[in-house]
Design an enzyme around this catalytic site. Sequence first.
Site, PDB file in Angstrom:
ATOM      1  N   GLU A   1       0.876  -1.164   0.000  1.00 26.93           N
ATOM      2  CA  GLU A   1       0.000   0.000   0.000  1.00 26.93           C
ATOM      3  C   GLU A   1       0.919   1.221   0.000  1.00 26.93           C
ATOM      4  O   GLU A   1       1.835   1.307   0.817  1.00 26.93           O
ATOM      5  CB  GLU A   1      -0.883  -0.013   1.256  1.00 26.93           C
ATOM      6  CG  GLU A   1      -1.925   1.066   1.217  1.00 26.93           C
ATOM      7  CD  GLU A   1      -2.837   1.066   2.443  1.00 26.93           C
ATOM      8  OE1 GLU A   1      -2.765   0.143   3.266  1.00 26.93           O
ATOM      9  OE2 GLU A   1      -3.614   2.023   2.548  1.00 26.93           O
TER      10      GLU A   1
ATOM     11  N   ARG B   1       5.294 -13.636   9.288  1.00 25.42           N
ATOM     12  CA  ARG B   1       5.892 -12.337   9.025  1.00 25.42           C
ATOM     13  C   ARG B   1       7.246 -12.243   9.709  1.00 25.42           C
ATOM     14  O   ARG B   1       7.558 -13.020  10.609  1.00 25.42           O
ATOM     15  CB  ARG B   1       4.973 -11.193   9.451  1.00 25.42           C
ATOM     16  CG  ARG B   1       4.552 -11.199  10.899  1.00 25.42           C
ATOM     17  CD  ARG B   1       3.423 -10.216  11.166  1.00 25.42           C
ATOM     18  NE  ARG B   1       3.819  -8.846  10.917  1.00 25.42           N
ATOM     19  CZ  ARG B   1       3.204  -8.030  10.052  1.00 25.42           C
ATOM     20  NH1 ARG B   1       2.182  -8.452   9.363  1.00 25.42           N
ATOM     21  NH2 ARG B   1       3.606  -6.799   9.908  1.00 25.42           N
TER      22      ARG B   1
ATOM     23  N   LYS C   1       4.162   0.656   9.742  1.00 24.89           N
ATOM     24  CA  LYS C   1       4.330   1.964   9.095  1.00 24.89           C
ATOM     25  C   LYS C   1       3.728   3.070   9.956  1.00 24.89           C
ATOM     26  O   LYS C   1       4.216   4.193   9.963  1.00 24.89           O
ATOM     27  CB  LYS C   1       3.675   1.934   7.719  1.00 24.89           C
ATOM     28  CG  LYS C   1       4.553   1.271   6.673  1.00 24.89           C
ATOM     29  CD  LYS C   1       3.891   1.267   5.318  1.00 24.89           C
ATOM     30  CE  LYS C   1       2.888   0.152   5.203  1.00 24.89           C
ATOM     31  NZ  LYS C   1       2.373  -0.048   3.839  1.00 24.89           N
TER      32      LYS C   1
END
Length: 555
Positions: A34, A260, A270
């Site tokens: 994104e 992850r 983020k």
Amino acid sequence: MSDKNVTENFITQIIDADLESGKHSQVMTRFPPEPNGFLHVGHVKSICLNFGLAEDYQGLCNLRFDDTNPAKESIEYAQAIQRDIEWLGFKWNDKVMYSSDYFDQLYAYAIELIEKGLAFIDEQSPEEIREMRGDFTHPGVNSPFRDRPIEESLDLFKRMKAGEFEDGQMVLRAKIDMQSGNLNMRDPIIYRIKRAHHIRTGDQWCIYPMYDFTHCISDALEGITHSNCTLEFADHKPLYDWVLDNITIDCHPHQIEFNRLNQTFTMMSKRKLNELVEQDVVDGWDDPRMPTVSGMRRRGYRPQSIRQYAKKSTVTRKPSMIPMSMLEDCVRQDLNASAPRIMGVLNPLKLVIENYPEGESEMITAHNHPMDESFGTRELPFGRELYIEADDYKEGANRKFFRFTEGREVRLRYAYYLTCQKAIKNEAGEVIELRCTYDPATKGGCSEDGRKVKGTIHWVSAEHADDVELRLYDRLYNVVSPKGMDDLNPDSLKVLENAKLEPGIVEKSEGVQYQLERTGYFFRDKTHEKDKPVFNRIVTLRDSWARQEQTEEQK
Ligand code: ATP
Ligand code: MG
């Protein structure tokens, strides 16, 4: 380790089986960031997996921006992400893709679901929808709008698109199962009204598709074979499959979830990184202490070492925590082999050789790499006045201290044996200069009579050295699992304004990682350079944190 990008894991096994059985003849993956922030080391794992698999299997990997949330996204972020992926050494297939490329198709598929009676317009408020969705212990309750006529939903959806309603006034929901044990399947929202300027489509749309609806369809439209995502999407997989099973589309990619990357001493989201930037805790997204790709690049990490790290962070279905020291070790290993050696002094102490002729100097030959002759040699000026490291002198040191103290003989790297005769102090009692004598018969650093000295120290010629600023970076957080600002390491940056570098380096230093002998690896940082060249310490020569990491993990 093999020369493949990706070490064998459960995903490569799935791919091998799919190629073997003829299910697929070519691997097609994608990396779907994104554009709402900079890439961090966690994304690197996903990049190295997706682009790496495509390379290893001679397939293709798309870079697709997941740009369905216009409020938080920007072109600058999208550009920074592309730059980072290229810097890591990966190439995406064809042109850059965007989920927004498919807005028309996504809209058409939404219409198809409505026409099939599989989606409806819900006019409840967001709070009511949330309330009636239930939770893990309470089943959901059907919306009063769930069974409204198909025609009515179709009409409202078209009018939603035409901009007839307010933001949040209604949504489009898939009609699946409000009793499902999986909350994602309880009539999930697939379209919402949001008036926000989109980075690519501008103000063309006032309705935007939700991630779960967009992602699977974008994957399928691109012919993705293996859609790799992190474990938290496992619960979304039934929805991924439901959407593709209920629309007219040929391709049905296999969503595969992997663990992850979590890293000690590091916060990765983020949102948290953005906080550090917004509150000026760091010098931007590319601050050399940030776990971002741009931060690591500015600090001087080479892409090879970051890719090596990703390769070592195993891809499984079990959550795991990787020590930050593993990343730093990959950086050290890479630089140990690739970085030319030079000499520089962090905290200079002047040294005068009393028996060296005044006004004269000579050249000394130094090796650029102790293990690799192909790096060659260089000539260093040597003279009567030098700088050495302040802590290479210790007053009244015992025999275990092999460096300078009054009366002790020490080797200057590549040069001569020197004996410290006297330390000169200022009024405050601080040592400001060493008076030494040298033995001219020890040129090159060995004596003819076989006399041994135990210590070898680095130096620069006072007359020729360049003034530089060195920035010593340490970990941004000083606890293994940082939770927030309270865990910041107050000593994560130390600036040495009076450092010295051997001559001839500054001019050619851009883009080159150096080892300053005995003190660490350094990299030029021109970002805010003013009057003096600035160099970042990339990493120390040895790990000083390993012990803390171990003891804290045992707690
Ligand atoms: P963040 O929480 O940092 O904002 P995100 O997952 O929201 O991360 P995206 O831009 O959506 O960021 O991520 C792009 C891809 O990178 C996704 O496929 C995501 O699964 C993957 N990714 C993000 N963080 C990690 C991580 N720590 N380890 C492995 N893959 C990750
Ligand atoms: Mg995200």
